[in-house]
Design a protein around this motif. Sequence first.
Motif, short mmCIF file in Angstrom:
data_model
loop_
_atom_site.label_atom_id
_atom_site.label_comp_id
_atom_site.label_asym_id
_atom_site.label_seq_id
_atom_site.Cartn_x
_atom_site.Cartn_y
_atom_site.Cartn_z
N PRO A 151 0.76 -1.36 -0.07
CA PRO A 151 0.05 -0.16 -0.10
C PRO A 151 0.84 1.35 -0.17
N ILE A 152 0.55 2.02 -0.62
CA ILE A 152 1.33 3.38 -0.99
C ILE A 152 0.41 4.66 -0.79
N TYR A 153 0.83 5.36 0.24
CA TYR A 153 0.17 6.69 0.50
C TYR A 153 1.38 7.83 0.66
N GLU A 161 4.57 7.86 -0.57
CA GLU A 161 5.81 7.46 -0.33
C GLU A 161 6.88 7.82 -1.47
N ASP A 220 -2.57 4.70 -2.91
CA ASP A 220 -4.16 5.06 -2.19
C ASP A 220 -4.29 6.56 -2.30
N GLY A 272 -7.70 4.42 2.45
CA GLY A 272 -7.26 3.86 3.77
C GLY A 272 -6.57 2.66 3.47
N ALA A 282 -6.71 -0.65 0.98
CA ALA A 282 -5.56 -0.59 -0.08
C ALA A 282 -5.25 -2.13 -0.07
N ASP A 306 4.38 -2.86 4.32
CA ASP A 306 4.47 -1.31 4.18
C ASP A 306 5.40 -0.61 3.28
N ASP A 347 6.75 2.21 3.40
CA ASP A 347 7.87 3.20 4.04
C ASP A 347 9.13 2.53 4.74
N LYS A 354 2.17 6.93 20.93
CA LYS A 354 1.58 5.86 20.00
C LYS A 354 1.85 4.33 20.73
N ARG A 363 11.67 -3.46 14.02
CA ARG A 363 10.97 -2.60 13.25
C ARG A 363 11.78 -1.31 13.10
N ARG A 419 10.55 4.95 10.02
CA ARG A 419 10.32 5.23 8.51
C ARG A 419 11.48 6.03 7.71
N SER A 422 4.16 9.55 8.88
CA SER A 422 3.12 8.61 8.72
C SER A 422 1.81 8.98 8.23
N GLY A 423 0.90 8.24 7.46
CA GLY A 423 -0.21 8.45 6.90
C GLY A 423 -1.09 8.12 7.75
N TYR A 424 -0.85 7.56 9.07
CA TYR A 424 -1.95 7.32 9.95
C TYR A 424 -1.95 8.28 10.89
N LYS A 439 -7.29 8.10 11.95
CA LYS A 439 -7.38 7.08 11.55
C LYS A 439 -7.00 5.75 12.32
#
Length: 312
Positions: free
Chosen positions: A12-14, A16, A45, A75, A79, A96, A98, A134, A199, A202, A207-209, A213
Amino acid sequence: MNELNDISVVIPIYNEQNNIKELYDRLISSISSFTNKFELIFVNDGSRDNSFLELFKLCENDSRVFYINFSRNFGHQVAVSAGLEYCRGKCTVIIDGDLQDPPELIVQLYKKYQGGFDVVYAKRANRAGESFFKKMTSKFFYRILEKITSFNIPLDTGDFRLLDNKVVNALNKMPERNKYLRGQVAWLGFEQTYVLFERQERKHGESGYSYGKMFRLAIDAITSFSDMPLSLVIRLGFMISFISFLVIIYTLFAHFVLKDTVTGWSSLIISSMFIGGIQLFSIGIIGEYISRINRNVQDRPLYIIEKTNLKK
Ligand code: UDP
Ligand code: MG
């Protein structure tokens, strides 16, 4: 194309644009180490930057790369769901865009898959570069979710995972509109295992979240897999009715027997505010379930594709 690829990758790409090239290079070198029969499906997306242009360039130079371009932002979960509907691999990896999920880990996911597992999810040993808030909220949320669902949704995982073809097919048959994929995969069962990973932060962009969301996803997760909030409401209702009953008895007693009627503005205001709050809260919970029903009854398409170079 009738022959299945060994592996499909859904990304999924938002927004990037600055991650796509490196992501592509690292995906190719990681996957090429075990097969040449693969496909990469990028789902754009509704990015507002030049992500689509970058994807388009990749597709022109490499016939194993595909894109699905949404007509707007639908979203992350949607996606990924779209990618899963189009992929043609014996297994599929969701990752992801990113670079927080290292493409190199796919080799290990694939090894476990060859060892006979149908779902191999990537479990976070740590989460670099994410805010304290977060991490705290997600920890709290997952612990609650674990308590109120009847099956186990693995902790400390995102959607980075490998799924066998039959799991993907089963997922595609789950028609709900409010997607919570990691819950759905857990619900499906099959042989599941995990691989631990660190992890990363990024690489570029942000972040697109948004918290909005994230909140939406949390509500979808709960309403998808638990009716606990509804039974909480009814219990609250019973409890408060019982307390009110006692207070009524006392009030009547005070009025008729003790002849001592209290002037009490404070007690009135407190109790009516309290009841008002509980009522709104309860209606809100019921409303969330009704809105789920509404979304599913409308039966609109989950997403709209502006353009794609894939065939279903
Ligand atoms: N993403 C998306 N649509 C959105 C938001 C995010 O497709 O509306 C993608 C994003 O490009 C990334 C993945 O979903 O590949 C995870 O999003 P992000 O990194 O923003 O979330 P975080 O890692 O901060 O939870
Ligand atoms: Mg991210």
